[in-house]
Structures are given as C-alpha cells and as structure tokens.
Scaffold this motif. Structure first.
Motif, mmCIF file in Angstrom:
data_model
loop_
_atom_site.group_PDB
_atom_site.id
_atom_site.type_symbol
_atom_site.label_atom_id
_atom_site.label_comp_id
_atom_site.label_asym_id
_atom_site.label_seq_id
_atom_site.Cartn_x
_atom_site.Cartn_y
_atom_site.Cartn_z
ATOM 1 N N TYR A 36 0.840 -1.185 0.000
ATOM 2 C CA TYR A 36 0.000 0.000 0.000
ATOM 3 C C TYR A 36 0.882 1.243 0.000
ATOM 4 O O TYR A 36 2.036 1.216 0.442
ATOM 5 N N GLN A 38 0.623 5.434 1.127
ATOM 6 C CA GLN A 38 -0.190 6.398 1.864
ATOM 7 C C GLN A 38 0.422 7.777 1.753
ATOM 8 O O GLN A 38 1.577 7.986 2.119
ATOM 9 N N LYS A 41 -2.289 12.562 5.163
ATOM 10 C CA LYS A 41 -3.713 12.813 5.391
ATOM 11 C C LYS A 41 -4.591 12.170 4.332
ATOM 12 O O LYS A 41 -5.703 12.628 4.065
ATOM 13 N N GLN A 42 -4.103 11.132 3.716
ATOM 14 C CA GLN A 42 -4.880 10.379 2.730
ATOM 15 C C GLN A 42 -5.000 8.931 3.185
ATOM 16 O O GLN A 42 -4.309 8.489 4.092
ATOM 17 N N SER A 43 -5.891 8.237 2.529
ATOM 18 C CA SER A 43 -6.067 6.834 2.891
ATOM 19 C C SER A 43 -4.961 5.981 2.283
ATOM 20 O O SER A 43 -4.208 6.430 1.428
ATOM 21 N N LEU A 44 -4.868 4.758 2.740
ATOM 22 C CA LEU A 44 -3.932 3.817 2.136
ATOM 23 C C LEU A 44 -4.490 3.365 0.791
ATOM 24 O O LEU A 44 -5.665 3.028 0.690
ATOM 25 N N LEU A 46 -4.131 0.616 -2.214
ATOM 26 C CA LEU A 46 -3.535 -0.660 -2.590
ATOM 27 C C LEU A 46 -2.780 -0.498 -3.903
ATOM 28 O O LEU A 46 -3.335 -0.014 -4.893
ATOM 29 N N GLN A 107 -5.205 -9.985 7.566
ATOM 30 C CA GLN A 107 -4.003 -9.291 7.156
ATOM 31 C C GLN A 107 -3.336 -8.668 8.372
ATOM 32 O O GLN A 107 -3.994 -8.094 9.238
ATOM 33 N N PHE A 109 -0.274 -5.912 9.341
ATOM 34 C CA PHE A 109 0.406 -4.807 8.695
ATOM 35 C C PHE A 109 1.790 -4.554 9.283
ATOM 36 O O PHE A 109 2.001 -4.664 10.497
ATOM 37 N N GLY A 110 2.700 -4.177 8.406
ATOM 38 C CA GLY A 110 3.991 -3.708 8.841
ATOM 39 C C GLY A 110 3.908 -2.267 9.307
ATOM 40 O O GLY A 110 2.890 -1.599 9.098
ATOM 41 N N TYR B 36 -9.674 -0.655 11.414
ATOM 42 C CA TYR B 36 -8.286 -0.821 11.827
ATOM 43 C C TYR B 36 -7.894 0.377 12.695
ATOM 44 O O TYR B 36 -8.402 1.487 12.516
ATOM 45 N N GLN B 38 -4.430 2.514 14.284
ATOM 46 C CA GLN B 38 -2.984 2.729 14.197
ATOM 47 C C GLN B 38 -2.559 3.611 15.357
ATOM 48 O O GLN B 38 -2.848 4.813 15.369
ATOM 49 N N LEU B 44 -0.778 -0.783 11.400
ATOM 50 C CA LEU B 44 -2.228 -0.939 11.548
ATOM 51 C C LEU B 44 -2.549 -2.270 12.223
ATOM 52 O O LEU B 44 -1.938 -3.294 11.935
ATOM 53 N N PHE B 89 -9.119 3.623 10.938
ATOM 54 C CA PHE B 89 -9.406 3.479 9.519
ATOM 55 C C PHE B 89 -10.557 2.497 9.314
ATOM 56 O O PHE B 89 -10.518 1.375 9.816
ATOM 57 N N LEU B 104 -7.503 -4.462 0.504
ATOM 58 C CA LEU B 104 -8.430 -3.614 1.234
ATOM 59 C C LEU B 104 -8.552 -2.226 0.620
ATOM 60 O O LEU B 104 -7.579 -1.656 0.145
ATOM 61 N N PHE B 106 -9.439 1.481 1.810
ATOM 62 C CA PHE B 106 -9.460 2.201 3.079
ATOM 63 C C PHE B 106 -10.124 3.568 2.965
ATOM 64 O O PHE B 106 -10.083 4.223 1.922
ATOM 65 N N GLY B 107 -10.699 4.004 4.072
ATOM 66 C CA GLY B 107 -11.060 5.406 4.225
ATOM 67 C C GLY B 107 -9.813 6.200 4.565
ATOM 68 O O GLY B 107 -8.725 5.641 4.732
ATOM 69 N N LYS B 108 -9.962 7.513 4.693
ATOM 70 C CA LYS B 108 -8.802 8.379 4.897
ATOM 71 C C LYS B 108 -8.268 8.342 6.319
ATOM 72 O O LYS B 108 -7.196 8.850 6.594
#
Lengths: 118, 116
Positions: A36, A38, A41-44, A46, A107, A109-110, B36, B38, B44, B89, B104, B106-108
């Motif tokens: 992903y 990012q 201030k934005q979403s992740l 894919l 999933q 996440f790292g 999720y 963070q 996450l 998220f 996935l 995601f939202g912001k």
C-alpha cells in the motif's frame, strides 16, 4: 500475535536511484502479501498483491516497471522503486495474510517505510 | 469502483465520553467491513470486522454494526480512554471488485484525541 516487519523504516535517496523495501512475516508464512501507499492525510491505496512464486497483480494506474515486486519466499516480499523521483516520496506499507483459522484469514500490517526522494 | 468515506478528523473528546466515528461505503459486491487502528509509531491493527449484514463486530469496548440498508459501519464506544488516542481506519474487502484478492479499500482515517 503475528508480526510483520519492514526495512528500512525510513530512507532518503537521490532522484534517479532505486530503493528496495523489504517486508517480512516474522512468525508465520504468508502466501499473499500486499503493498500500500499512503500520502499525508490520505487513505492507504492498494498498489499490488504479491503472491509467493508468481507475478504480482498490480492495481490500475500503478506502473509495474517502476514498482518491482518480488515475493521469493513465504516470509519475504520486496518492493523496489526504480529510478525514483520526488513524486514517489510517500509512506509505503505492506501487509501479510496468514493462512486463516476459525475466524478466516486476516491481514497483518507492517509499520511502514517513509521514502523521501530529493 | 469501491470506496470508503469516513468522518474527517481530528476528533477531540474528553475521557469517558461517548464516541461515534461514521463510516459509509460503496461496493460492487457484498463486502466484508473492517475497522483498523494505528497507534503512534505502530502498524495498523485489526480492531474489529463484520462479514455480513446485521453482523456486529466488537473488541476492546468498540462496536460496529454492518448496515446494508444504509451502507454504513459506524464505530462506537461508550466510554473512551486516553489510551484510545490513535488513528482509526474504516476499510472494506470486496472479492468481486476485480482488484487484488482480499486487497483492502481504506477510508482516509480519523485521528482521535482523548484528553484526560
């Protein structure tokens, strides 16, 4: 719980060089890993799905020749940003999917890698 | 394509206040829904999930109900603590979207700040 690591946690490189980011599942095997991106201030978003022993599946709009993904083993996937430019500066996050249990696969996440291209 | 919309942050609350973070989605198929969290300096972590309509996911005092009729999955907690301060998220996974399997959307993210 399952742990996913990324290395490096941050990197600064010069424009035109290539950078490799590693994603490892430390205590489980992951046939599928995800990359992903990012922005602040934005979403992740894919970028691609990485399957062990086969070619990655890239999302629409992601340049496969620029973002090279290698999933050589069940615990390691690498993302190489080739000929990096300042617009590639971002936060790159990987995730690894386990084989699933009673609740189904999930999933992990790292912590992410901050790339800055100067 | 699929999308997730969640309320903009930061959201600042006092300890023990009631929390709601709104999340709505659009999907081509019948998605699974996730929240999720963070924490600062960490990756996450899955907080809760729901895989079908009317399912309620819950964990650590947080709850969210899969509402198909309103395409929503709002996160709630009755009494927040300072340790809940994090970025939250909302996300969906739609195997019928044509994208990466289980990838996935995601939202912001919503930055939650709890003050003592």
């Amino acid at each position: 719980g399952a742990v996913v690591s990324q290395h490096p946690s941050w990197v600064i490189c010069k424009s035109g060089t290539s950078v490799k980011i590693e994603c490892r599942s430390l205590d489980f095997q992951a046939t599928t890993m995800f990359w992903y991106r990012q922005f602040p201030k934005q979403s992740l978003m894919l970028m691609a799905t990485s399957n062990e022993g086969s070619k990655a599946t890239y999302e629409q709009g992601v340049e496969k020749d620029k973002f090279l993904i290698n999933h050589a083993s069940l615990t390691l996937s690498t993302l190489t940003v080739t000929s990096a430019h300042p617009e590639d500066s971002s936060f790159y996050i990987c995730s690894a999917r386990d084989g699933g249990g009673a609740g189904g696969s999930r999933q992990y996440f790292g912590p992410g890698t901050r790339l800055t291209v100067t | 394509g699929d999308s997730v919309t969640q309320m903009e942050g930061p959201v600042t609350l006092s300890e023990e206040a009631f929390l709601t973070i709104n999340c709505t989605y659009t999907a081509t198929g019948y998605p699974s829904l996730f929240w999720y969290v963070q924490y600062p300096g960490e990756g996450l972590q899955l907080l809760l999930k729901a895989t079908k309509a009317d399912d309620k996911g819950s964990n650590k005092g947080f709850e969210a109900t899969y509402r198909k009729e309103t395409t929503s999955f709002h996160l709630e907690k009755g009494s927040v603590q300072v340790s809940d301060s994090a970025v939250y998220f909302c996300a969906l996974s739609d195997l019928n979207s044509g994208g990466g399997a289980d990838g996935l959307t995601f939202g912001k993210g919503t930055h939650l700040i709890i003050q003592p």
